[in-house]
Design an enzyme around this catalytic site. Structure first.
Site, PDB file in Angstrom:
ATOM      1  N   GLU A  41     -17.082 -11.284 -19.566  1.00 34.95           N
ATOM      2  CA  GLU A  41     -18.454 -10.780 -19.741  1.00 34.95           C
ATOM      3  C   GLU A  41     -18.773  -9.844 -18.579  1.00 34.95           C
ATOM      4  O   GLU A  41     -18.899 -10.276 -17.432  1.00 34.95           O
ATOM      5  CB  GLU A  41     -19.438 -11.962 -19.773  1.00 34.95           C
ATOM      6  CG  GLU A  41     -20.885 -11.523 -19.899  1.00 34.95           C
ATOM      7  CD  GLU A  41     -21.871 -12.691 -19.801  1.00 34.95           C
ATOM      8  OE1 GLU A  41     -21.568 -13.810 -20.250  1.00 34.95           O
ATOM      9  OE2 GLU A  41     -22.965 -12.475 -19.235  1.00 34.95           O
ATOM     10  N   ARG A  45     -25.665  -5.178 -14.905  1.00 34.00           N
ATOM     11  CA  ARG A  45     -26.498  -5.244 -13.700  1.00 34.00           C
ATOM     12  C   ARG A  45     -26.135  -4.116 -12.762  1.00 34.00           C
ATOM     13  O   ARG A  45     -26.704  -3.991 -11.685  1.00 34.00           O
ATOM     14  CB  ARG A  45     -26.260  -6.579 -12.974  1.00 34.00           C
ATOM     15  CG  ARG A  45     -26.766  -7.752 -13.760  1.00 34.00           C
ATOM     16  CD  ARG A  45     -26.466  -9.058 -13.057  1.00 34.00           C
ATOM     17  NE  ARG A  45     -26.353 -10.102 -14.047  1.00 34.00           N
ATOM     18  CZ  ARG A  45     -25.960 -11.324 -13.806  1.00 34.00           C
ATOM     19  NH1 ARG A  45     -25.654 -11.697 -12.583  1.00 34.00           N
ATOM     20  NH2 ARG A  45     -25.891 -12.201 -14.774  1.00 34.00           N
ATOM     21  N   LYS A 129     -26.813 -19.040 -24.927  1.00 31.04           N
ATOM     22  CA  LYS A 129     -26.485 -19.251 -23.512  1.00 31.04           C
ATOM     23  C   LYS A 129     -27.599 -20.134 -22.965  1.00 31.04           C
ATOM     24  O   LYS A 129     -28.782 -19.841 -23.179  1.00 31.04           O
ATOM     25  CB  LYS A 129     -26.480 -17.878 -22.833  1.00 31.04           C
ATOM     26  CG  LYS A 129     -26.521 -17.899 -21.322  1.00 31.04           C
ATOM     27  CD  LYS A 129     -26.170 -16.519 -20.801  1.00 31.04           C
ATOM     28  CE  LYS A 129     -26.502 -16.381 -19.326  1.00 31.04           C
ATOM     29  NZ  LYS A 129     -25.664 -15.372 -18.679  1.00 31.04           N
TER      30      LYS A 129
HETATM   31  C1  3PG Z   1     -25.385 -15.362 -15.254  1.00 29.82           C
HETATM   32  O1  3PG Z   1     -26.110 -14.407 -15.402  1.00 29.82           O
HETATM   33  O2  3PG Z   1     -24.672 -15.748 -16.169  1.00 29.82           O
HETATM   34  C2  3PG Z   1     -25.484 -16.097 -13.970  1.00 29.82           C
HETATM   35  O3  3PG Z   1     -26.065 -15.328 -12.991  1.00 29.82           O
HETATM   36  C3  3PG Z   1     -24.201 -16.632 -13.505  1.00 29.82           C
HETATM   37  O4  3PG Z   1     -24.548 -17.665 -12.662  1.00 29.82           O
HETATM   38  P1  3PG Z   1     -23.617 -18.141 -11.455  1.00 29.82           P
HETATM   39  O5  3PG Z   1     -23.607 -17.003 -10.483  1.00 29.82           O
HETATM   40  O6  3PG Z   1     -24.294 -19.370 -10.912  1.00 29.82           O
HETATM   41  O7  3PG Z   1     -22.268 -18.434 -12.037  1.00 29.82           O
END
Ligand code: 3PG
Length: 212
Positions: A41, A45, A129
């Protein structure tokens, strides 16, 4: 069109990638595939997201690359145009879900409450999600939601605070078909191009998933 539930469910762990430099996309994807994680994924960003997806699509055919953090219809269109095989968002926006349908892009919206889950199901989503997973109640919250929603057949991908120490606990719940996380692609390792470290983290993640 990709069978998202099957593909992400088979992968079990989805690296959530924040990429600043498009040139890193191909070696990064190769390292993740080599480590055993072929479903990726790439988050919208950074400015490099669309270019990174297109490069992976072109040069790493063994990878299945999706787009994450799709907050707007425009981002969704850009992801599809870049060749993303699926889309993910942290929240539920009916306009984005509708556009995904129009674009034939398998889509997984984010939810953190029963009301959002209900709306996602009404919009035709088969998988959501759960975000931000740990802060929003973790495994316990998903189990509670399942008490009311199990009969719908909905599948979960928790993300946000999922780590090697808790991933097996999530994956032990049958309706949790996969987990997402950034821990597999640490910012510092990517900054210096340490793809061997990333490959190792991917392999370790595969081992933690197998232990669930
Ligand atoms: C996302 O957008 O999926 C999260 O920011 C991922 O979270 P993590 O950095 O705690 O894995």
């Amino acid at each position: 069109m990709l069978d998202m539930v099957k593909t992400l469910g088979d992968a079990k762990i989805i690296p959530v990638i924040v990429i600043e430099d498009e040139a890193q996309a191909v070696p990064l994807a190769k390292a993740l595939v080599k480590g055993g994680l072929p479903v990726l994924e790439v988050t919208f960003r950074t400015q490099a997201a669309a270019g990174a997806i297109a490069a992976i699509r072109r040069e790493v055919p063994e990878a299945v690359v999706g787009a994450g953090t799709l907050l707007t219809v425009e981002q969704l269109k850009a992801a599809k145009a870049a060749g993303a095989a699926f889309g993910v968002a942290p929240g539920f926006d009916p306009a984005v879900v509708a556009e995904a349908k129009t674009q034939d892009l398998p889509f997984c919206p984010g939810i953190a409450t029963a009301s959002e889950l209900s709306q996602a199901l009404t919009a035709g989503c088969k998988m959501v999600k759960f975000f931000p997973a740990e802060a929003a109640g973790g495994v316990k919250m998903i189990k509670n939601l399942l008490g009311a929603f199990r009969f719908t057949g909905v599948k979960f991908m928790p993300t946000g605070g999922v780590k090697p120490t808790n991933v097996a606990e999530y994956l032990a719940v049958p309706e949790i078909i996969c987990c997402g996380g950034t821990w597999i692609v640490p910012k510092d390792a990517l900054a210096v191009g340490d793809y061997a470290a990333i490959e190792r983290l991917a392999a370790e993640a595969v081992a933690s998933a197998a232990a669930s």
